[in-house]
Write an enzyme that holds these catalytic residues in place. Structure first.
Site, short mmCIF file in Angstrom:
data_model
loop_
_atom_site.label_atom_id
_atom_site.label_comp_id
_atom_site.label_asym_id
_atom_site.label_seq_id
_atom_site.Cartn_x
_atom_site.Cartn_y
_atom_site.Cartn_z
CB VAL A 36 68.33 8.38 20.54
CG1 VAL A 36 67.94 9.60 21.38
CG2 VAL A 36 69.39 8.75 19.51
CG HIS B 164 63.41 5.89 30.19
ND1 HIS B 164 64.70 5.97 29.72
CD2 HIS B 164 63.48 5.27 31.40
CE1 HIS B 164 65.52 5.42 30.60
NE2 HIS B 164 64.80 4.99 31.63
CG ASN B 165 63.64 1.93 30.10
OD1 ASN B 165 64.86 2.00 29.85
ND2 ASN B 165 63.15 2.09 31.32
NE ARG B 166 64.44 2.24 21.16
CZ ARG B 166 65.30 3.25 21.25
NH1 ARG B 166 65.12 4.20 22.16
NH2 ARG B 166 66.34 3.33 20.44
CG MET B 167 58.36 0.76 28.11
SD MET B 167 57.63 -0.74 27.38
CE MET B 167 56.01 -0.71 28.14
#
Length: 217
Positions: free
Chosen positions: A10, A192-195
């Site tokens: 997700v 977002h973007n696993r950050m």
């Protein structure tokens, strides 16, 4: 299944960020704020937390319990004092718990030593429990192996008959609360973007003050 698992993800693109200025003054006020938002948003069992303990052999165990107390002293849950988790807590005096609010892309991790809840607090909470849950606390020798389901049903029936004439069911002597007294409380917000945003309250035992650190995701 392996291929499905590899592609499951997700993207938390629509999630607002979390910065130091967004936090409440204390960890428990911030946790109460997020818990209140989880309740408002209709999160299923918002007070559920995954409790992790470790035995003397160093092997960890985890299970879901319900948080039933929250204040500046820590987070509280109730259980059987003869259970496997209680044996581990007595042995190591340390635990961690995670509130997993998946729908909100949030987690809170609480880590610290544990202490027994005072008798008066145990009694106050016990009085709020449904009668069925009170009888269940008498009937279940938690974590003990039983032959089959009938053993449990018979034990509950025996407890029901035992207190049939009692207006109130007393608390068992082997039942009560544990409090996790935090040394660290981390607030995790998916991004977002696993950050992801990770902000952690850390207690300094020497100065008896709290500081906040930002951690890389």
């Amino acid at each position: 299944m392996a291929e499905q698992l590899a592609t499951m993800r997700v993207d938390y693109a629509r999630t607002d960020g979390l910065d130091v200025g967004d936090l409440a003054d204390t960890w428990h006020e911030q946790l109460a704020l997020w818990l209140d938002e989880a309740i408002t948003d209709g999160v299923a069992e918002p007070n559920a937390m995954v409790l992790a303990t470790t035995g003397e052999d160093g092997r960890p165990s985890s299970r879901t319990v319900l948080c039933k107390g929250l204040d500046a002293r820590g987070v509280v849950f109730y259980t059987n004092y003869t259970s496997a988790k209680s044996h581990q807590l007595r042995a190591t005096r340390y635990a961690s718990a995670t509130f997993p609010w998946y729908a909100q892309h949030r987690q809170v991790h609480v880590r610290g030593h544990v202490e027994l809840v005072a008798a008066a607090e145990n009694a106050a909470y016990w009085a709020t429990r449904p009668r069925g849950s009170q009888l269940g606390a008498w009937a279940s020798a938690q974590s003990v192996e039983v032959r089959d389901r009938r053993v449990l049903d018979d034990a509950l029936e025996a407890a029901t008959q035992r207190f049939a004439g009692a207006e109130e069911v007393p608390a068992p002597p082997h039942w009560g609360g544990w409090r996790i007294v935090p040394e660290q409380v981390e607030f995790w917000q998916g991004r977002h973007n696993r950050m992801h945003d990770r902000l952690r309250f850390e207690h300094d035992p020497h100065s008896r003050t709290w500081r906040i650190r930002r951690l890389a995701p």
